[in-house]
Design a protein around this motif. Sequence first.
Motif, PDB file in Angstrom:
ATOM      1  N   SER A   1       1.937  13.571 -17.158  1.00 14.52           N
ATOM      2  CA  SER A   1       3.241  12.980 -16.671  1.00 14.52           C
ATOM      3  C   SER A   1       3.014  12.049 -15.597  1.00 14.52           C
ATOM      4  CB  SER A   1       4.323  14.084 -16.419  1.00 14.52           C
ATOM      5  OG  SER A   1       4.507  14.833 -17.738  1.00 14.52           O
ATOM      6  N   GLY A   2       2.393  12.470 -14.619  1.00 16.60           N
ATOM      7  CA  GLY A   2       2.229  11.651 -13.506  1.00 16.60           C
ATOM      8  C   GLY A   2       1.398  10.190 -13.848  1.00 16.60           C
ATOM      9  N   ILE A   3       0.421  10.358 -14.768  1.00 14.50           N
ATOM     10  CA  ILE A   3      -0.275   9.242 -15.219  1.00 14.50           C
ATOM     11  C   ILE A   3       0.678   8.449 -15.951  1.00 14.50           C
ATOM     12  CG2 ILE A   3      -2.160   8.431 -16.752  1.00 14.50           C
ATOM     13  CD1 ILE A   3      -3.670  11.449 -15.939  1.00 14.50           C
ATOM     14  N   GLY A   4       1.652   8.973 -16.577  1.00 13.01           N
ATOM     15  CA  GLY A   4       2.430   8.042 -17.519  1.00 13.01           C
ATOM     16  C   GLY A   4       3.299   7.371 -16.320  1.00 13.01           C
ATOM     17  N   ILE A   5       3.865   7.871 -15.382  1.00 13.51           N
ATOM     18  CA  ILE A   5       4.456   7.370 -14.503  1.00 13.51           C
ATOM     19  C   ILE A   5       3.428   5.818 -13.785  1.00 13.51           C
ATOM     20  CG2 ILE A   5       5.309   7.276 -11.975  1.00 13.51           C
ATOM     21  CD1 ILE A   5       7.471   8.523 -14.039  1.00 13.51           C
ATOM     22  N   LEU A   6       2.325   6.286 -13.663  1.00 17.86           N
ATOM     23  CA  LEU A   6       1.246   5.445 -13.098  1.00 17.86           C
ATOM     24  C   LEU A   6       1.154   4.172 -14.273  1.00 17.86           C
ATOM     25  CD1 LEU A   6      -1.236   7.203 -11.101  1.00 17.86           C
ATOM     26  CD2 LEU A   6       0.748   6.400 -10.359  1.00 17.86           C
ATOM     27  N   ILE A   7       0.905   4.323 -15.195  1.00 19.74           N
ATOM     28  CA  ILE A   7       1.039   3.591 -16.400  1.00 19.74           C
ATOM     29  C   ILE A   7       2.116   2.604 -16.333  1.00 19.74           C
ATOM     30  CG2 ILE A   7       0.625   3.064 -19.039  1.00 19.74           C
ATOM     31  CD1 ILE A   7      -1.881   4.019 -17.474  1.00 19.74           C
ATOM     32  N   GLY A   8       3.156   3.317 -16.455  1.00 19.15           N
ATOM     33  CA  GLY A   8       4.393   2.523 -16.435  1.00 19.15           C
ATOM     34  C   GLY A   8       4.511   1.317 -15.216  1.00 19.15           C
ATOM     35  N   ALA A   9       4.222   1.972 -14.283  1.00 19.07           N
ATOM     36  CA  ALA A   9       4.226   1.138 -12.962  1.00 19.07           C
ATOM     37  C   ALA A   9       3.100  -0.001 -13.032  1.00 19.07           C
ATOM     38  CB  ALA A   9       3.952   1.837 -11.599  1.00 19.07           C
ATOM     39  N   LEU A  10       2.158   0.395 -13.551  1.00 20.42           N
ATOM     40  CA  LEU A  10       0.980  -0.798 -13.738  1.00 20.42           C
ATOM     41  C   LEU A  10       1.411  -1.912 -14.750  1.00 20.42           C
ATOM     42  CD1 LEU A  10      -2.031  -1.707 -13.357  1.00 20.42           C
ATOM     43  CD2 LEU A  10      -2.686  -0.095 -15.242  1.00 20.42           C
TER      44      LEU A  10
ATOM     45  N   ILE B   1       0.599  -1.106   0.156  1.00 18.85           N
ATOM     46  CA  ILE B   1      -0.123   0.015  -0.110  1.00 18.85           C
ATOM     47  C   ILE B   1       0.750   1.244   0.104  1.00 18.85           C
ATOM     48  CG2 ILE B   1      -1.865   1.468   1.217  1.00 18.85           C
ATOM     49  CD1 ILE B   1      -2.395  -1.546   2.635  1.00 18.85           C
ATOM     50  N   LEU B   2       0.614   1.960  -1.186  1.00 15.74           N
ATOM     51  CA  LEU B   2       1.522   3.141  -1.041  1.00 15.74           C
ATOM     52  C   LEU B   2       0.644   4.367  -0.841  1.00 15.74           C
ATOM     53  CD1 LEU B   2       3.854   2.354  -4.279  1.00 15.74           C
ATOM     54  CD2 LEU B   2       4.442   2.176  -1.939  1.00 15.74           C
ATOM     55  N   ARG B   3       0.993   5.288  -0.263  1.00 13.25           N
ATOM     56  CA  ARG B   3       0.224   6.645   0.127  1.00 13.25           C
ATOM     57  C   ARG B   3       0.935   7.720  -0.317  1.00 13.25           C
ATOM     58  NH1 ARG B   3      -1.357   2.895   4.416  1.00 13.25           N
ATOM     59  NH2 ARG B   3      -3.518   2.529   4.398  1.00 13.25           N
ATOM     60  N   PRO B   4       0.817   8.146  -1.375  1.00  9.38           N
ATOM     61  CA  PRO B   4       1.323   9.616  -1.955  1.00  9.38           C
ATOM     62  C   PRO B   4       0.973  10.815  -1.431  1.00  9.38           C
ATOM     63  CG  PRO B   4       0.349   8.448  -3.710  1.00  9.38           C
ATOM     64  CD  PRO B   4       0.215   7.558  -2.426  1.00  9.38           C
ATOM     65  N   LYS B   5       1.556  11.776  -0.963  1.00 16.16           N
ATOM     66  CA  LYS B   5       0.899  12.718  -0.553  1.00 16.16           C
ATOM     67  C   LYS B   5       1.218  14.111  -1.253  1.00 16.16           C
ATOM     68  CE  LYS B   5       0.754  11.275   4.107  1.00 16.16           C
ATOM     69  NZ  LYS B   5       0.045  10.830   5.013  1.00 16.16           N
ATOM     70  N   GLY B   6       0.493  14.877  -1.882  1.00 11.46           N
ATOM     71  CA  GLY B   6       0.941  16.024  -2.602  1.00 11.46           C
ATOM     72  C   GLY B   6       0.258  15.631  -4.095  1.00 11.46           C
ATOM     73  N   ASN B   7       0.915  16.438  -5.160  1.00 11.55           N
ATOM     74  CA  ASN B   7       0.931  16.173  -6.597  1.00 11.55           C
ATOM     75  C   ASN B   7       1.441  15.127  -7.082  1.00 11.55           C
ATOM     76  OD1 ASN B   7      -1.026  18.423  -6.096  1.00 11.55           O
ATOM     77  ND2 ASN B   7       0.614  19.856  -6.551  1.00 11.55           N
ATOM     78  N   ILE B   8       1.012  14.497  -7.973  1.00  9.93           N
ATOM     79  CA  ILE B   8       1.708  13.551  -8.852  1.00  9.93           C
ATOM     80  C   ILE B   8       1.992  14.177 -10.291  1.00  9.93           C
ATOM     81  CG2 ILE B   8       1.767  11.151  -9.854  1.00  9.93           C
ATOM     82  CD1 ILE B   8       0.131  10.127  -7.515  1.00  9.93           C
ATOM     83  N   LEU B   9       3.087  14.880 -10.567  1.00 15.36           N
ATOM     84  CA  LEU B   9       3.172  15.554 -11.720  1.00 15.36           C
ATOM     85  C   LEU B   9       4.547  15.065 -12.611  1.00 15.36           C
ATOM     86  CD1 LEU B   9       2.629  19.323 -10.124  1.00 15.36           C
ATOM     87  CD2 LEU B   9       0.976  17.667 -11.399  1.00 15.36           C
ATOM     88  N   SER B  10       5.497  15.557 -12.830  1.00 13.87           N
ATOM     89  CA  SER B  10       6.548  15.132 -13.507  1.00 13.87           C
ATOM     90  C   SER B  10       7.897  15.170 -12.442  1.00 13.87           C
ATOM     91  CB  SER B  10       6.790  15.787 -14.740  1.00 13.87           C
ATOM     92  OG  SER B  10       7.093  17.076 -14.517  1.00 13.87           O
ATOM     93  N   GLY B  11       8.769  14.681 -12.918  1.00 13.60           N
ATOM     94  CA  GLY B  11      10.040  14.726 -12.159  1.00 13.60           C
ATOM     95  C   GLY B  11      10.347  13.726 -11.271  1.00 13.60           C
TER      96      GLY B  11
END
Length: 135
Positions: free
Chosen positions: A57-66, A13-23
């Motif tokens: 960009s954030g969605i791209g990171i999630l897609i890569g992880a998926l 279970i990962l709990r990110p806090k803040g914005n999932i943008l790029s970088g």
Amino acid sequence: MEIGKEIVDEIVILRPKGNILSGVDANMIHQMVHEELEMNRINFVLDMTDVSLINSSGIGILIGALTAAKNQNGEIKLASVTDKVAHILSMMRWDQVFKMYKSVPEAEQSFISLNQRETQAENYVSSGDCRRTVG
């Protein structure tokens, strides 16, 4: 971005806090997922409660992880997605790619239910009860 991590019944279970943008911030999710995959933990829940914004960009990171998780027969599920983030995912049709749940426990339960069904099927096959009769 800060990301909390908890492991419950081999579900990460990962709990990110803040914005999932790029970088660097978004890449933290990518890195954490890959570290867990190396330890053969293949199922993830992203608790999106404290994520206020995501971009392409954030969605791209999630897609890569998926994709990485699915390549190892795993899954990444989203839980507690805020209205704003859900709207962004919906506009880009990513809500059809990610399985989303109202809460972390609900997402966890979906993994447990799936594992129970797989175990029942394996037991059924190994018991010989599935023999086919030819008439």
